[in-house]
Design an enzyme around this catalytic site. Structure first.
Site, PDB file in Angstrom:
ATOM      1  N   GLY A   9      -1.659  20.889   8.489  1.00 17.41           N
ATOM      2  CA  GLY A   9      -0.639  21.745   9.090  1.00 17.41           C
ATOM      3  C   GLY A   9      -1.153  23.170   9.191  1.00 17.41           C
ATOM      4  O   GLY A   9      -2.344  23.399   9.467  1.00 17.41           O
ATOM      5  N   LYS A  77       2.767  19.529   1.909  1.00 20.24           N
ATOM      6  CA  LYS A  77       3.895  20.074   1.158  1.00 20.24           C
ATOM      7  C   LYS A  77       3.985  19.333  -0.172  1.00 20.24           C
ATOM      8  O   LYS A  77       3.599  18.148  -0.253  1.00 20.24           O
ATOM      9  CB  LYS A  77       5.190  19.911   1.964  1.00 20.24           C
ATOM     10  CG  LYS A  77       5.245  20.824   3.203  1.00 20.24           C
ATOM     11  CD  LYS A  77       5.608  22.245   2.810  1.00 20.24           C
ATOM     12  CE  LYS A  77       5.554  23.265   3.930  1.00 20.24           C
ATOM     13  NZ  LYS A  77       6.480  23.068   5.026  1.00 20.24           N
ATOM     14  N   ASN A 103       1.391  25.612  -3.021  1.00 17.98           N
ATOM     15  CA  ASN A 103       2.283  26.444  -3.838  1.00 17.98           C
ATOM     16  C   ASN A 103       3.005  25.600  -4.873  1.00 17.98           C
ATOM     17  O   ASN A 103       3.049  24.378  -4.776  1.00 17.98           O
ATOM     18  CB  ASN A 103       3.337  27.109  -2.939  1.00 17.98           C
ATOM     19  CG  ASN A 103       2.811  28.371  -2.284  1.00 17.98           C
ATOM     20  OD1 ASN A 103       1.957  29.055  -2.833  1.00 17.98           O
ATOM     21  ND2 ASN A 103       3.330  28.688  -1.106  1.00 17.98           N
ATOM     22  N   ALA A 129      -0.308  31.208   7.055  1.00 18.01           N
ATOM     23  CA  ALA A 129      -0.448  30.652   8.401  1.00 18.01           C
ATOM     24  C   ALA A 129       0.868  30.030   8.843  1.00 18.01           C
ATOM     25  O   ALA A 129       1.695  29.656   8.017  1.00 18.01           O
ATOM     26  CB  ALA A 129      -1.546  29.598   8.424  1.00 18.01           C
ATOM     27  N   LYS A 185       1.753  33.385  -8.847  1.00 21.79           N
ATOM     28  CA  LYS A 185       2.139  33.086  -7.451  1.00 21.79           C
ATOM     29  C   LYS A 185       3.531  32.467  -7.415  1.00 21.79           C
ATOM     30  O   LYS A 185       4.351  32.777  -6.544  1.00 21.79           O
ATOM     31  CB  LYS A 185       1.090  32.139  -6.830  1.00 21.79           C
ATOM     32  CG  LYS A 185       1.394  31.679  -5.402  1.00 21.79           C
ATOM     33  CD  LYS A 185       0.722  32.549  -4.370  1.00 21.79           C
ATOM     34  CE  LYS A 185       1.276  32.414  -2.961  1.00 21.79           C
ATOM     35  NZ  LYS A 185       0.722  31.352  -2.165  1.00 21.79           N
ATOM     36  N   ASN A 193      11.613  33.013  -1.770  1.00 22.51           N
ATOM     37  CA  ASN A 193      11.805  31.937  -0.788  1.00 22.51           C
ATOM     38  C   ASN A 193      13.241  31.443  -0.618  1.00 22.51           C
ATOM     39  O   ASN A 193      13.788  31.476   0.495  1.00 22.51           O
ATOM     40  CB  ASN A 193      10.893  30.742  -1.121  1.00 22.51           C
ATOM     41  CG  ASN A 193       9.430  31.098  -1.009  1.00 22.51           C
ATOM     42  OD1 ASN A 193       9.058  32.275  -1.069  1.00 22.51           O
ATOM     43  ND2 ASN A 193       8.581  30.111  -0.851  1.00 22.51           N
ATOM     44  N   ASN A 203      11.845  38.319   5.341  1.00 26.08           N
ATOM     45  CA  ASN A 203      11.538  38.755   3.970  1.00 26.08           C
ATOM     46  C   ASN A 203      11.950  40.202   3.698  1.00 26.08           C
ATOM     47  O   ASN A 203      12.534  40.523   2.669  1.00 26.08           O
ATOM     48  CB  ASN A 203      10.039  38.603   3.686  1.00 26.08           C
ATOM     49  CG  ASN A 203       9.646  37.143   3.549  1.00 26.08           C
ATOM     50  OD1 ASN A 203      10.508  36.264   3.536  1.00 26.08           O
ATOM     51  ND2 ASN A 203       8.358  36.882   3.450  1.00 26.08           N
ATOM     52  N   SER A 255       8.518  30.272   4.501  1.00 28.30           N
ATOM     53  CA  SER A 255       8.403  28.868   4.902  1.00 28.30           C
ATOM     54  C   SER A 255       9.659  28.074   4.534  1.00 28.30           C
ATOM     55  O   SER A 255      10.088  27.207   5.292  1.00 28.30           O
ATOM     56  CB  SER A 255       7.160  28.233   4.284  1.00 28.30           C
ATOM     57  OG  SER A 255       7.258  28.291   2.887  1.00 28.30           O
ATOM     58  N   GLU A 267      10.421  22.898  -0.335  1.00 26.64           N
ATOM     59  CA  GLU A 267       9.640  22.729  -1.577  1.00 26.64           C
ATOM     60  C   GLU A 267      10.421  23.254  -2.792  1.00 26.64           C
ATOM     61  O   GLU A 267       9.825  23.636  -3.786  1.00 26.64           O
ATOM     62  CB  GLU A 267       8.299  23.459  -1.437  1.00 26.64           C
ATOM     63  CG  GLU A 267       7.375  22.820  -0.419  1.00 26.64           C
ATOM     64  CD  GLU A 267       5.987  23.468  -0.399  1.00 26.64           C
ATOM     65  OE1 GLU A 267       5.897  24.682  -0.120  1.00 26.64           O
ATOM     66  OE2 GLU A 267       5.003  22.765  -0.671  1.00 26.64           O
TER      67      GLU A 267
END
Ligand code: NAD
Length: 306
Positions: A9, A77, A103, A129, A185, A193, A203, A255, A267
């Protein structure tokens, strides 16, 4: 290093496209046939700083046709990791390395259930991306990538992977504290998110209200408490890091937000949901993370019913 990227992806294509340009043998594997067909017939289009280039990249819908790999890199994912690992086992030889730059929490455990943990390395990436359509992505963010061994040792194989990324201007370092970096992270994703997704914000809007600043801080502080109880060492001020990422990605819809917009699964289980899971194990209450996880879960259920 013959590299096979599982999940082609936004991020898989970004890394795969760049590594191919450096002359490495790279294969993109994705179950999304239309995307793979587009890459095979027209090349992979990467839009970068307003310019688009087309790169001829090896691509397949099935790892079985590729032979063995030196490096397998997972970019699916998190809820697809288990199946992706299973499908990728045909690529394994004695010295194959398995790397995740996904992530969230839990990818290491899922991979190590099926692969000898001595062959697994972990990483985080600040690259960003966006998938534009079949065969087409946009390079949306430039940040550091770090890779590390599970036991914290700095090894030749780790240096080889970092060197390969650096060759294509993916700034990469090797770390002796990769589990800490995965949490650092995670804290950023925990703060941004789900909140931005639910509020239908870009954001940057999170910084415009005292209420959202307070909520971000509450979500992040709960996660920090869990991290500390687990012996994770968080360097610097995590909230400053969250705000810096928000500022740098002001115009982005995160995302998870895009997932809700397009009525896709998110996620959440690997991000705020993972904090809730760890907290439960430790007997600690994390009401903000629990609430935001439940809210996202209820919205996701609506997608299935719809
Ligand atoms: P994406 O949805 O764009 O790509 C995932 C791809 O995996 C899809 O094309 C899907 O078809 C494919 N896939 C699903 N199951 C598969 C399987 N069994 N075998 C092969 N392919 C399979 O996702 P993304 O944005 O590239 O994110 C990938 C991971 O990287 C996530 O964990 C995400 O959180 C993380 N990440 C994303 C960014 C970003 O800017 N997009 C930045 C850093 C980290």
């Amino acid at each position: 290093m013959k590299t096979v990227i599982i999940g082609a992806g936004a991020m898989g294509s970004l890394f795969g496209g760049h590594l191919t340009l450096s002359g490495e043998e790279v294969w993109l594997v994705d179950v999304w046939k239309e995307h793979i067909d587009a890459i095979r017939s027209k090349g992979l289009a990467i839009e970068e700083k307003g310019e688009t280039r087309n790169i001829s990249v090896n691509a397949a819908t099935d790892a079985r046709s590729i032979g063995k790999a030196d490096l397998v890199l997972y970019f699916v994912k998190t809820y697809h990791t288990e199946k992706a690992v299973k499908d990728s086992l045909v690529l394994e030889k004695e010295d194959t390395l398995f790397l995740t730059l996904q992530n969230g929490l839990g990818n290491e455990e899922i991979i190590c259930k099926q692969v000898d943990r001595k062959k697994v390395i972990l990483g985080v990436t600040g690259q960003g991306a966006t998938l534009l359509g079949p065969g087409s992505i946009r390079h949306a963010g430039w940040g550091k990538t770090s890779v590390g061994e599970l036991d914290g040792k700095i090894t030749d194989r780790l240096n080889r992977v970092a060197q390969m990324f650096r060759k294509v201007e993916i700034e990469t370092d090797v770390s002796f504290r990769i589990h800490d970096l995965v949490w650092e992270k995670l804290l950023v994703n925990v703060g941004i998110n789900a909140l931005a997704a639910l509020l239908e914000f870009k954001n940057g809007q999170l910084l415009d209200h005292p209420e959202t600043l307070r909520l971000m801080e509450a979500l992040v502080n709960e996660a920090i408490e869990i991290a500390k109880k687990k012996g994770i060492r968080i360097e610097g001020n995590p909230m400053d890091r969250v705000k810096a990422v928000v500022e740098a990605t002001r115009e982005n819809r995160c995302s998870m937000g895009q997932d809700l917009d397009y009525k896709r699964k998110t996620e959440i289980d690997a991000i705020n949901g993972a904090v809730v899971k760890e907290a439960k194990r430790l007997g600690i209450s994390v009401p903000y993370n629990l609430m935001i996880t439940d809210l996202i879960k209820v919205i996701e259920k609506g997608f299935h019913q719809g």
